[in-house]
Design an enzyme around this catalytic site. Structure first.
Site, PDB file in Angstrom:
ATOM      1  N   TYR A 154      -2.180  -1.288  10.378  1.00 29.07           N
ATOM      2  CA  TYR A 154      -2.212  -1.523   8.929  1.00 29.07           C
ATOM      3  C   TYR A 154      -0.928  -0.996   8.277  1.00 29.07           C
ATOM      4  O   TYR A 154      -0.333  -1.662   7.421  1.00 29.07           O
ATOM      5  CB  TYR A 154      -3.455  -0.826   8.366  1.00 29.07           C
ATOM      6  CG  TYR A 154      -3.633  -0.962   6.885  1.00 29.07           C
ATOM      7  CD1 TYR A 154      -4.071  -2.149   6.305  1.00 29.07           C
ATOM      8  CD2 TYR A 154      -3.392   0.123   6.037  1.00 29.07           C
ATOM      9  CE1 TYR A 154      -4.252  -2.253   4.938  1.00 29.07           C
ATOM     10  CE2 TYR A 154      -3.576   0.024   4.669  1.00 29.07           C
ATOM     11  CZ  TYR A 154      -4.002  -1.164   4.122  1.00 29.07           C
ATOM     12  OH  TYR A 154      -4.182  -1.277   2.774  1.00 29.07           O
ATOM     13  N   SER A 174       0.874  -1.179   0.000  1.00 25.34           N
ATOM     14  CA  SER A 174       0.000   0.000   0.000  1.00 25.34           C
ATOM     15  C   SER A 174       0.905   1.221   0.000  1.00 25.34           C
ATOM     16  O   SER A 174       2.082   1.135   0.390  1.00 25.34           O
ATOM     17  CB  SER A 174      -0.848  -0.013   1.283  1.00 25.34           C
ATOM     18  OG  SER A 174      -1.449   1.253   1.502  1.00 25.34           O
TER      19      SER A 174
HETATM   20  N1  LIG Z   1      -8.873   0.137  -1.164  1.00 30.43           N
HETATM   21  C1  LIG Z   1      -7.796   0.845  -0.960  1.00 30.43           C
HETATM   22  O1  LIG Z   1      -7.839   2.086  -0.950  1.00 30.43           O
HETATM   23  C2  LIG Z   1      -6.455   0.173  -0.755  1.00 30.43           C
HETATM   24  C3  LIG Z   1      -5.314   1.002  -0.673  1.00 30.43           C
HETATM   25  C4  LIG Z   1      -4.065   0.396  -0.504  1.00 30.43           C
HETATM   26  C5  LIG Z   1      -3.964  -0.979  -0.411  1.00 30.43           C
HETATM   27  N2  LIG Z   1      -5.093  -1.742  -0.489  1.00 30.43           N
HETATM   28  C6  LIG Z   1      -4.915  -3.181  -0.377  1.00 30.43           C
HETATM   29  O2  LIG Z   1      -5.548  -3.822  -1.472  1.00 30.43           O
HETATM   30  C7  LIG Z   1      -6.072  -5.087  -1.063  1.00 30.43           C
HETATM   31  C8  LIG Z   1      -7.549  -5.128  -1.380  1.00 30.43           C
HETATM   32  O3  LIG Z   1      -8.186  -4.035  -0.752  1.00 30.43           O
HETATM   33  P1  LIG Z   1      -9.751  -3.781  -0.895  1.00 30.43           P
HETATM   34  O4  LIG Z   1      -9.970  -2.360  -0.538  1.00 30.43           O
HETATM   35  O5  LIG Z   1     -10.245  -4.339  -2.158  1.00 30.43           O
HETATM   36  O6  LIG Z   1     -10.273  -4.671   0.336  1.00 30.43           O
HETATM   37  P2  LIG Z   1     -11.757  -5.061   0.770  1.00 30.43           P
HETATM   38  O7  LIG Z   1     -11.788  -4.905   2.252  1.00 30.43           O
HETATM   39  O8  LIG Z   1     -12.764  -4.320  -0.037  1.00 30.43           O
HETATM   40  O9  LIG Z   1     -11.774  -6.600   0.392  1.00 30.43           O
HETATM   41  C9  LIG Z   1     -10.884  -7.451   1.037  1.00 30.43           C
HETATM   42  C10 LIG Z   1     -11.296  -8.883   0.815  1.00 30.43           C
HETATM   43  O10 LIG Z   1     -10.493  -9.677   1.709  1.00 30.43           O
HETATM   44  C11 LIG Z   1     -11.351 -10.574   2.386  1.00 30.43           C
HETATM   45  N3  LIG Z   1     -10.784 -10.912   3.678  1.00 30.43           N
HETATM   46  C12 LIG Z   1     -10.675 -10.125   4.774  1.00 30.43           C
HETATM   47  N4  LIG Z   1     -10.151 -10.818   5.802  1.00 30.43           N
HETATM   48  C13 LIG Z   1      -9.916 -12.072   5.336  1.00 30.43           C
HETATM   49  C14 LIG Z   1      -9.392 -13.250   5.918  1.00 30.43           C
HETATM   50  N5  LIG Z   1      -9.017 -13.297   7.200  1.00 30.43           N
HETATM   51  N6  LIG Z   1      -9.276 -14.349   5.143  1.00 30.43           N
HETATM   52  C15 LIG Z   1      -9.674 -14.332   3.847  1.00 30.43           C
HETATM   53  N7  LIG Z   1     -10.193 -13.254   3.250  1.00 30.43           N
HETATM   54  C16 LIG Z   1     -10.317 -12.130   3.986  1.00 30.43           C
HETATM   55  C17 LIG Z   1     -12.682  -9.848   2.493  1.00 30.43           C
HETATM   56  O11 LIG Z   1     -13.764 -10.744   2.719  1.00 30.43           O
HETATM   57  C18 LIG Z   1     -12.759  -9.141   1.163  1.00 30.43           C
HETATM   58  O12 LIG Z   1     -13.364  -9.945   0.170  1.00 30.43           O
HETATM   59  C19 LIG Z   1      -5.757  -5.199   0.430  1.00 30.43           C
HETATM   60  O13 LIG Z   1      -4.552  -5.907   0.609  1.00 30.43           O
HETATM   61  C20 LIG Z   1      -5.594  -3.758   0.852  1.00 30.43           C
HETATM   62  O14 LIG Z   1      -4.789  -3.636   1.995  1.00 30.43           O
HETATM   63  C21 LIG Z   1      -6.337  -1.200  -0.654  1.00 30.43           C
END
Ligand SMILES: NC(=O)c1ccc[n+]([C@@H]2O[C@H](COP(=O)([O-])OP(=O)(O)OC[C@H]3O[C@@H](n4cnc5c(N)ncnc54)[C@H](O)[C@@H]3O)[C@@H](O)[C@H]2O)c1
Length: 252
Positions: free
Chosen positions: A153, A140
């Site tokens: 995080y 991230s």
């Molecule tokens: N959305 C953002 O702005 C952003 C920014 C930087 C990094 N990220 C990273 O991108 C990735 C995806 O982010 P997102 O926003 O799509 O996330 P989200 O929270 O919308 O979706 C995450 C998914 O992971 C699943 N999940 C959560 N805990 C779990 C567990 N213990 N076991 C299995 N599955 C699990 C959830 O059910 C969900 O389907 C993550 O690694 C996040 O840290 C996101």
């Protein structure tokens, strides 16, 4: 032009929703068999129902036994694993002084230990079959900048960036490429959860938007495009990289 992924098998953790689901759609549309490993059965089953090339396995990445069960299932059903995308994460938005030890440990368990176990076990299986696989971890922008919230995080994503570099060196002799994508602020259910954690979702989202150089959030598909490149043979010289896909968030 990327090569077809026909004949390749991919596991996407956290693939039921958000960025992970966009990655699942992109890889499966391009020919790969994709296994979604997620705790969200409803969204995962719906996604799998939309494509014959997508299947869902319920898996909590904080539980090693469940991870091993997923990879055993992939092996018995497809006999190979070419691509691992470690997307699952808990985006807990809490400042340092309010974060409990239990919350910190659980964020690290899901985001870091879960990715580590999936990475190690997938690599073992790729090596055993001589498959020159590709692994993409999710870092991230918060791996490289600080913010008032998201303490645990931040720590977890810094660890992912560092683990990606070390794993790339460890797996280089086996022809397995390991990279990470570092998204900026992307419009997903996780982003809305983070805004809600501030106590007021609308104001939380406005405060996130105010920090965006492009005056908009990223879309999940814009991150899936980067993952697609990283798992492609076009990225054959990209190894141990943490690729920023953040609309300029970290350069201003
Ligand atoms: N959305 C953002 O702005 C952003 C920014 C930087 C990094 N990220 C990273 O991108 C990735 C995806 O982010 P997102 O926003 O799509 O996330 P989200 O929270 O919308 O979706 C995450 C998914 O992971 C699943 N999940 C959560 N805990 C779990 C567990 N213990 N076991 C299995 N599955 C699990 C959830 O059910 C969900 O389907 C993550 O690694 C996040 O840290 C996101």
């Amino acid at each position: 032009m990327e090569a077809s992924l026909q004949g390749k098998v991919a596991v996407v953790t956290g693939g039921a929703k958000g960025i992970g689901a966009a990655v699942v759609r992109r890889l499966s549309n391009d020919g790969a068999q994709v296994i979604v490993a997620d705790i969200d059965e409803k969204s995962g089953t719906e996604l799998a129902g939309a494509s014959a090339r997508v299947s869902f396995v319920r898996c909590d990445v904080s539980d090693e036994k469940q991870i091993l069960a997923v990879l055993d299932k992939v092996d018995s059903r497809f006999g190979r694993l070419d691509i691992l995308v470690n997307d699952a994460a808990w985006q807990l938005n809490k400042p340092l002084l309010e974060t409990t030890t239990e919350e910190f440990e659980q964020v690290m368990r899901i985001n870091v230990t879960g990715s580590f176990i999936f990475l190690r076990e997938s690599a073992k299986r790729m090596i055993a079959k001589g498959i020159p696989g590709a692994i993409v971890n999710f870092a991230s922008t918060f791996a490289v900048v600080g913010s008032p919230g998201y303490l645990a995080y931040h720590a977890s994503k810094g660890a992912i960036a560092s683990m990606t570099r070390a794993a790339a060196i460890a797996l280089q002799p086996h022809g397995i490429r390991v990279n990470a994508v570092a998204p900026g602020t992307v419009d997903t259910p996780g982003l809305h959860d983070g805004a809600r954690d501030t106590g007021d979702e609308r104001r939380g989202l406005e405060s996130f938007l105010a920090l965006q150089p492009l005056k908009r959030f990223g879309q999940p598909e814009e991150i899936a495009n980067v993952v697609r490149f990283l798992v492609d043979e076009q990225a054959s010289f990209v190894h141990g990289a943490v690729v920023m896909a953040d609309g300029g968030y970290t350069i201003v």
